[in-house]
Structure formats: structure tokens, C-alpha cells
Design an enzyme around this catalytic site. Structure first.
Site, short mmCIF file in Angstrom:
data_model
loop_
_atom_site.label_atom_id
_atom_site.label_comp_id
_atom_site.label_asym_id
_atom_site.label_seq_id
_atom_site.Cartn_x
_atom_site.Cartn_y
_atom_site.Cartn_z
N ASN A 121 0.96 -1.24 0.13
CA ASN A 121 -0.15 -0.18 -0.02
C ASN A 121 0.90 1.19 -0.10
O ASN A 121 0.52 2.19 -0.83
CB ASN A 121 -0.79 0.03 1.28
CG ASN A 121 -1.79 -1.14 1.17
OD1 ASN A 121 -1.99 -2.03 0.04
ND2 ASN A 121 -2.55 -1.25 2.25
N HIS A 168 -15.84 35.03 -32.46
CA HIS A 168 -17.21 34.51 -32.80
C HIS A 168 -17.03 33.79 -34.40
O HIS A 168 -18.05 33.60 -34.91
CB HIS A 168 -18.42 35.44 -32.76
CG HIS A 168 -18.46 36.11 -31.54
ND1 HIS A 168 -19.24 35.86 -30.50
CD2 HIS A 168 -17.73 37.44 -31.19
CE1 HIS A 168 -19.12 36.72 -29.55
NE2 HIS A 168 -18.35 37.74 -30.00
N SER A 289 -9.07 10.01 -49.49
CA SER A 289 -10.31 9.44 -49.24
C SER A 289 -10.43 8.01 -49.87
O SER A 289 -9.84 8.03 -51.03
CB SER A 289 -11.34 10.18 -49.38
OG SER A 289 -12.74 9.58 -50.03
N LYS A 295 -9.14 14.23 -52.34
CA LYS A 295 -9.55 14.38 -50.87
C LYS A 295 -7.92 14.56 -50.31
O LYS A 295 -7.28 13.75 -50.75
CB LYS A 295 -10.20 13.52 -50.26
CG LYS A 295 -11.97 13.99 -50.72
CD LYS A 295 -12.29 15.07 -49.74
CE LYS A 295 -12.80 14.47 -48.48
NZ LYS A 295 -13.56 15.75 -47.69
N GLU A 302 -7.52 16.05 -36.90
CA GLU A 302 -8.82 15.22 -36.25
C GLU A 302 -8.68 14.35 -35.17
O GLU A 302 -9.62 14.48 -34.10
CB GLU A 302 -9.57 14.82 -37.27
CG GLU A 302 -9.99 15.91 -38.52
CD GLU A 302 -10.66 15.00 -39.62
OE1 GLU A 302 -11.79 14.69 -39.90
OE2 GLU A 302 -9.70 14.83 -40.64
N TYR A 329 -6.60 2.47 2.12
CA TYR A 329 -6.39 1.62 1.08
C TYR A 329 -7.37 0.70 0.64
O TYR A 329 -7.94 -0.03 1.51
CB TYR A 329 -5.03 0.74 0.74
CG TYR A 329 -4.94 0.06 -0.48
CD1 TYR A 329 -4.25 0.90 -1.54
CD2 TYR A 329 -5.32 -1.17 -0.83
CE1 TYR A 329 -4.20 0.19 -2.93
CE2 TYR A 329 -5.25 -2.00 -1.72
CZ TYR A 329 -4.88 -1.12 -2.95
OH TYR A 329 -4.74 -1.73 -4.42
N GLN A 334 -6.24 0.48 -7.56
CA GLN A 334 -5.45 -0.34 -8.37
C GLN A 334 -5.84 0.07 -9.80
O GLN A 334 -4.67 0.17 -10.74
CB GLN A 334 -5.43 -1.87 -8.27
CG GLN A 334 -4.93 -2.67 -9.35
CD GLN A 334 -4.73 -4.03 -8.76
OE1 GLN A 334 -3.98 -4.42 -8.00
NE2 GLN A 334 -5.41 -4.86 -9.38
N1 ARG Z 1 -1.32 -3.76 -7.11
C1 ARG Z 1 -2.12 -2.95 -6.00
C2 ARG Z 1 -2.40 -1.60 -6.44
O1 ARG Z 1 -2.10 -1.17 -7.65
C3 ARG Z 1 -0.94 -2.99 -4.89
C4 ARG Z 1 -1.49 -2.79 -3.69
C5 ARG Z 1 -2.23 -4.07 -3.25
N2 ARG Z 1 -2.34 -3.83 -1.96
C6 ARG Z 1 -3.29 -4.99 -1.17
N3 ARG Z 1 -3.13 -4.70 0.14
N4 ARG Z 1 -3.88 -5.88 -1.74
O2 ARG Z 1 -3.06 -0.88 -5.86
#
Ligand code: ARG
Length: 504
Positions: A121, A168, A289, A295, A302, A329, A334
């Protein structure tokens, strides 16, 4: 060697069976398809972490040596093989586990110590910040610089050509091509500053926050923060692992860049049309085209205009992923990298393409000149002339309105075709010098306000960007700002240090 490795996932031993029992679940939960792109940052973070672990006595010098050598070898292997590196497997889920598993495989026991006091984390929060910083420095900033340099080069070639400006999308006042090119230049310089600022704003190292609550091991967070170039440590382990502010800021800055690119592309699509014919694009950047043989479509422009949609999409997707997440977390996070990478890839492609289009474009002087008589571009200049003769502007505005009407009634189509008598019939203050204020060619020479889009404004901007002094001055200003921010960060750190222990 190890006696604890019972499943392919070193952290799955708490359960009798892990997600590897269902291949769909393994693939579903995996992010390796995209987060492998973090490998350099992941390895850099791990080396900083291991170096600190050795310093505080949690691992030995021998462990550190083995870890560092192993990680560097893995890095060169991935440099070579990219996504095809055999260590990338769905079972190991993500870049962090793939690298760690390869390290353990390679160096054995010391590799098993790397994750001491760390969680994926805080690791992933760090990796993403480092990646964003590298992406800005190594790609986005150089690409934006190349584009703005290209606009200056084009301004040096075609900048003095007189053209109409539009508000405009209606003819407004005469300007020079350089005046408009510097408008885009300014907008892209600002986009670059906005992007660079995201990098500067990343003060707080998340490393050492662990999974959510920190750690009871004696880590030295200052050491890793310094090694990884962060002025401060994140002061809440929970927030550090929960927030993705840097990613959002980055994708927002990319969205603003994409928006500017899209506006520029639209402008040039219009200019490249038969109706306008103001620019000629290099054939390499148009396509034919399949049905209409004549064209030449501005497809690249674009697509630059169109890809902006996906970049905005990434911003909204990222913000929406974050919305409503409980603090700390959650696996939803992810998904963040998909949106960051997608926006980055699209914007880099567009910037690269845009620079090439700019280099291959020429403004069509004759064609533009042949239209300058239309639309009374010099009407405002005539009103300014009357002001110089003492007429209040509102009155001058009315007088010119009447003169336009006279010109239309007589079928003249241009103020410069009226006779002095016709002018004097509307205002006795008009003299023969009025003709110096009429006609687009004359008007672009008369603007004198700073930043004007006529000749003097264009020339002084060109001189400014050309001169070494200006370039240095600009860099200096920027450096000043960055060092000012660093000082502020130091001050914050000092305050932070004087807080009661345990406050972070
Ligand atoms: N692959 C995870 C992410 O990108 C990493 C963290 C995962 N942590 C966990 N406690 N499962 O967030």
C-alpha cells in the site's frame, strides 16, 4: 533456503487456498498487464528502502548488497524484455510481487527481508508518485518544449504574414500570423508549467506508512524521503496510503494540455479547408479518401482534436473511482494507473504528432492577402484614429458604423475606398492621414499595446524568446519559484518537527 514458501504467492499462507485456485479470479485481481510500467520506480523505491533498513540495523550489509545487485539485475532484464519478461505472471498479481518474487528466486534469504516494515500500500503510492515525476521530466515537459519551439520556428518563417483575426469566428481585426502563433505558444507554455507544477507539488513521501497504521519497527523515514527526493514525509500513514491526489493533478494537467491541443487542431482544420485555405499541411500529415480521389483530409489534426475525449474520460474515471472510497487503501485504487497511463500515452502521442504537423505547415500568404479586404477589419482602427483627433470613442464607434454603411451602399466593400469628402461628410475632423490607418497592412503596424497581435507585439515576443537573456530570465523565475516552494517545505518540516512526538 526458505522453508516457508508453500504457495506461489508468498503472502497467501494464511488461507488454505488463494485466488490461484480460480484462474479468472487470478487474472481479475491482477494488474501486471499495466502496472509493469512501474518497474523502474518500484526498484528505485526498494533500493532506497533496503538502504535504510541496513542503516537502522534491520538487515545486514551483506543482505543489502545481495538485494541491490539482485534488483539491478532484474531491472536490466526488464529493460531488455519489457512486458515479455518471464517474471510477469498473473498469479503474482502486480509489479511489486513479481519483482519481489524474482528477487527471492535470485538471491534467496536476503530477498525475503526486503519487505520489512513495508506494505504494497505504501509501496504502490510511492511508485506512482515517482512514475508521475519521471513522466513529467522525461516525456511531457520535453514534448511540450519541442512543440513550443516548433511554433517559434514557424513564427520565424511565416510570422509577418498579415491575416484576419476572428472572434465568434467572424472577421474581427487584422493581425499577423506570428501574433496568433504566439497565442498558441503562450497556451502551451502555460500547459507545461501546469504539468511541471504537479511534479513540484509532490512534497510528501508515503514510504514508511506501511499498510495503514505505520510500523513498530524503527524505520528512518527521513532517510528514504531524502534518497527519493521528497522534502517531507507524509504526516498521516492512513492518508498517505489512501490518497491519489498527485495522479489526479497529473491527469487534470494532461486534460488541460489535451484541451489546448484540441482547440489548436480545430483551428488548423478550419484553416486547412478549401474555404479558408490559410495553411497548407505537409502531405505526410493528411490522408486520402478511399472513395473521393481529390481528398486530402487533415486526419492527424482531427485525431488530436478527438483524443482529447479519452483524456477527459480518464480524468472523470479516476475521480469517479476515488469517489466514496472509505479512508485508507482499497483495491479500487489499483485501477488508477490505467487512467493515468492512458491519458499520458494519448497526450504524448498528440504532442509528438502536433510538433511534426507544425514543422510541416506553411501559411498561404497570397491566399490570405486576397481576402484581407473583406469584413471591414480596419473599422476599429478607424475609430481609434478618430479618438486621436479628439472624438469620444462611443461617438467614433457610431461614425465608423455609418461609414461602413456608406461603403456598403456604394458597393465599395472597404473603408479605404471611400473618398476624403465622404469621410468628412461624417466627421470634419478626418484628414488625409486617415488612409494610414486603413487597410490591414497599415493596421498591423499601428498596434502599440504590450502583447498586441500585430507586428510590434509579434516582433518583441520573438526577440524575447530568441534572446538568451530571456531564456535565462524565464528559467530563473521558474527556479526561484521552485526554490521558494522548497523553502516553504523546509519551514513546514521545521514546524512539523516541533510538533509533539507521535503527531505524524
Ligand atoms: N496492485 C495493487 C495496486 O495497484 C498494489 C496494492 C495491493 N495491496 C493490497 N493490500 N492488496 O493498488
Amino acid at each position: 533456503m526458505s522453508d516457508t514458501k508453500t504457495t506461489s504467492k508468498p503472502w497467501e499462507h494464511a488461507k488454505s487456498s488463494g485466488s490461484e485456485t480460480d484462474p479468472l479470479a487470478a487474472r481479475f485481481v491482477s494488474s501486471i498487464d499495466y502496472d509493469w510500467r512501474l518497474y523502474k520506480q518500484d526498484i528505485r523505491g526498494s533500493i532506497a528502502h533496503a538502504t535504510m533498513l541496513e542503516q537502522v540495523g534491520l538487515i545486514t550489509a551483506g543482505d543489502l548488497e545481495a538485494i541491490e545487485a539482485g534488483l539491478r539485475a532484474i531491472e536490466s532484464e526488464i529493460d531488455e524484455r519489457g512486458r515479455g519478461w518471464p517474471g510477469f505472471t498473473y498469479e503474482l498479481e502486480d509489479i511489486h510481487m513479481c519483482v519481489e518474487a524474482a528477487l527471492i528466486e535470485r538471491v534467496g534469504e536476503p530477498g525475503r527481508k526486503l519487505h520489512t516494515g513495508r506494505s504494497r500500500n505504501d509501496q504502490v503510492a510511492l511508485d506512482l508518485m515517482l512514475w508521475v515525476r519521471d513522466a513529467i521530466e522525461e516525456r511531457v515537459t520535453p514534448l511540450l518544449d519541442a512543440l513550443t519551439d516548433g511554433l517559434v520556428a514557424l513564427a520565424e518563417r511565416d510570422g509577418a504574414i498579415v491575416m484576419p483575426s476572428y472572434t465568434h469566428l467572424q472577421r474581427a481585426q487584422p493581425i499577423v500570423v506570428g501574433g496568433e502563433l504566439f497565442a498558441w505558444h503562450e497556451a502551451f507554455v502555460r500547459a507545461g508549467q501546469r504539468v511541471a507544477q504537479v511534479g513540484v507539488d509532490m512534497y510528501h513521501s508515503p514510504l514508511g506508512s506501511g499498510a495503514v497504521a505505520g510500523t513498530s519497527l524503527p524505520l528512518n523515514r527521513d532517510m528514504t524521503a531524502e534518497a527519493l527526493d521528497f522534502p517531507l514525509n507524509a504526516s498521516s500513514s492512513i492518508d498517505a496510503t489512501a490518497n491519489r491526489d498527485a495522479a489526479v493533478d497529473f491527469v487534470y494537467a494532461l486534460s488541460m494540455t489535451a484541451m489546448t491541443l484540441s482547440r489548436w487542431a480545430e483551428q488548423w482544420i478550419i484553416y486547412a479547408s478549401t474555404e479558408f485555405g490559410f495553411i497548407k499541411l505537409d502531405d505526410a500529415y493528411t490522408t486520402g479518401s478511399s472513395m473521393m480521389p481529390q481528398k486530402q483530409n487533415p486526419d492527424m489534426l482531427e485525431l488530436i482534436r478527438g483524443k482529447c475525449g479519452a483524456v477527459y474520460g480518464s480524468l472523470v474515471a479516476l475521480l469517479t473511482t476515488l469517489k466514496g472510497l472509505p479512508i485508507a487503501y482499497n483495491r479500487d485504487l489499483q485501477e488508477d494507473k490505467k487512467h493515468v497511463f492512458r491519458a499520458f500515452d494519448d497526450v504524448c502521442d498528440c504532442l509528438e504528432m502536433a510538433a511534426k504537423i507544425v514543422a510541416g505547415t506553411t501559411f498561404q500568404k497570397e491566399r490570405i492577402a486576397s481576402t484581407l479586404d473583406r469584413g471591414y477589419l480596419d473599422a476599429t482602427s478607424l475609430a481609434d484614429y478618430l479618438v486621436t483627433k479628439g472624438v469620444p470613442f462611443r461617438t467614433a464607434h457610431q461614425v465608423v458604423g455609418r461609414l461602413v454603411q456608406v461603403s456598403e451602399e456604394r458597393g465599395l466593400g472597404a473603408l479605404g475606398k471611400l473618398s476624403l469628402e465622404q469621410f468628412r461628410a461624417e466627421s470634419e475632423l478626418v484628414e488625409a492621414d486617415v488612409f494610414d490607418w486603413l487597410g490591414a497592412e497599415n493596421v498591423v503596424k499601428r498596434y502599440q499595446s504590450d502583447g498586441n497581435a500585430g507586428l510590434s507585439g509579434f516582433v518583441s515576443l520573438l526577440e524575447w524568446v530568441r534572446s538568451e537573456g530571456a531564456a535565462e530570465g524565464e528559467a530563473l523565475e521558474w527556479d526561484d519559484m521552485v526554490s521558494g516552494l522548497r523553502n516553504l517545505a523546509d519551514q513546514m518540516e521545521a514546524e512539523h518537527a516541533s510538533k509533539p512526538k507521535g503527531a505524524d
